[in-house]
Design a protein around this motif. Structure first.
Motif, PDB file in Angstrom:
ATOM      1  N   ARG A 203       4.507   3.234  -0.625  1.00  0.00           N
ATOM      2  CA  ARG A 203       3.057   3.134  -1.245  1.00  0.00           C
ATOM      3  C   ARG A 203       2.984   2.079  -2.128  1.00  0.00           C
ATOM      4  O   ARG A 203       3.713   1.389  -2.640  1.00  0.00           O
ATOM      5  CB  ARG A 203       3.049   4.223  -2.092  1.00  0.00           C
ATOM      6  N   ARG A 204       1.799   1.315  -1.854  1.00  0.00           N
ATOM      7  CA  ARG A 204       1.475  -0.089  -2.638  1.00  0.00           C
ATOM      8  C   ARG A 204       0.870   0.692  -4.219  1.00  0.00           C
ATOM      9  O   ARG A 204       1.116  -0.209  -5.040  1.00  0.00           O
ATOM     10  CB  ARG A 204       0.456  -0.751  -1.916  1.00  0.00           C
ATOM     11  N   THR A 205       0.176   1.774  -4.299  1.00  0.00           N
ATOM     12  CA  THR A 205       0.042   2.263  -5.498  1.00  0.00           C
ATOM     13  C   THR A 205       0.479   3.642  -5.703  1.00  0.00           C
ATOM     14  O   THR A 205       0.686   4.228  -4.672  1.00  0.00           O
ATOM     15  CB  THR A 205      -1.860   2.144  -5.620  1.00  0.00           C
ATOM     16  N   ALA A 206       0.722   3.900  -7.006  1.00  0.00           N
ATOM     17  CA  ALA A 206       1.084   5.266  -7.394  1.00  0.00           C
ATOM     18  C   ALA A 206       0.270   6.279  -7.129  1.00  0.00           C
ATOM     19  O   ALA A 206      -1.025   6.063  -7.153  1.00  0.00           O
ATOM     20  CB  ALA A 206       1.770   5.087  -8.546  1.00  0.00           C
TER      21      ALA A 206
END
Length: 174
Positions: free
Chosen positions: A9-12
């Protein structure tokens, strides 16, 4: 077939309570001017108002229901051997209302009603619904356009009689 692993994932992911956008239903409910906000959030619905004219949930006015019950004396008005339970349980429209109801005033009169045993699938009521051609011949069902006040019906297997709007039997049909 081999599949490649899912990329990281690029963002949490969000932690804690998430504020959801309002749904279309929530927007429509809040736009209604005649409802109070407390009714919407409490989850309680207002009781449905009974239609004008004293109608019951079955579509029969109370006066008609009472007149037909007096006429039948609580006994099934068809009385088919081997099918009838004897105890009338509900009213049957001789002239069907059709899907969506009807605006025909004759549909809710006592001359259009028969007090029958069973439901639409059991007893005499169920037999009439399952054997419509024979029921038409005995006056227990009518075609669209027929007047229930002038079409006789066979009552308890005896002879054809006319049913009046006052909730009575009249004479013997010729």
């Amino acid at each position: 077939m081999n599949r490649s692993p899912m990329p990281p994932r690029r963002t949490a992911l969000a932690r804690g309570p998430v504020k959801l956008s309002r749904t279309a239903l929530a927007r429509r409910r809040s736009a209604r001017p005649n409802r109070q906000q407390s009714d919407l959030t409490s989850g309680h619905r207002q009781p449905a108002q009974r239609p004008q004219g004293g109608r019951t949930g079955s579509g029969w006015p109370k006066e008609t229901r009472d007149a037909v019950q007096r006429r039948s004396g609580g006994r099934c008005e068809v009385g088919l051997l081997g099918t009838c339970t004897g105890q009338a349980a509900n009213l049957h429209h001789r002239l069907p209302r059709r899907m969506g109801g009807t605006s025909n005033p004759a549909a809710s009169t006592a001359c259009n009603a028969l007090h029958l045993c069973g439901s639409g699938t059991t007893g005499c009521h169920g037999w009439i619904e399952a054997h419509r051609a024979e029921a038409l011949g005995r006056g227990w069902l009518l075609h669209a356009g027929q007047d229930p006040a002038v079409e006789p019906a066979t009552i308890r297997g005896r002879f054809p009689v006319w049913l009046t709007e006052a909730g009575r039997y009249v004479g013997e049909a010729a």
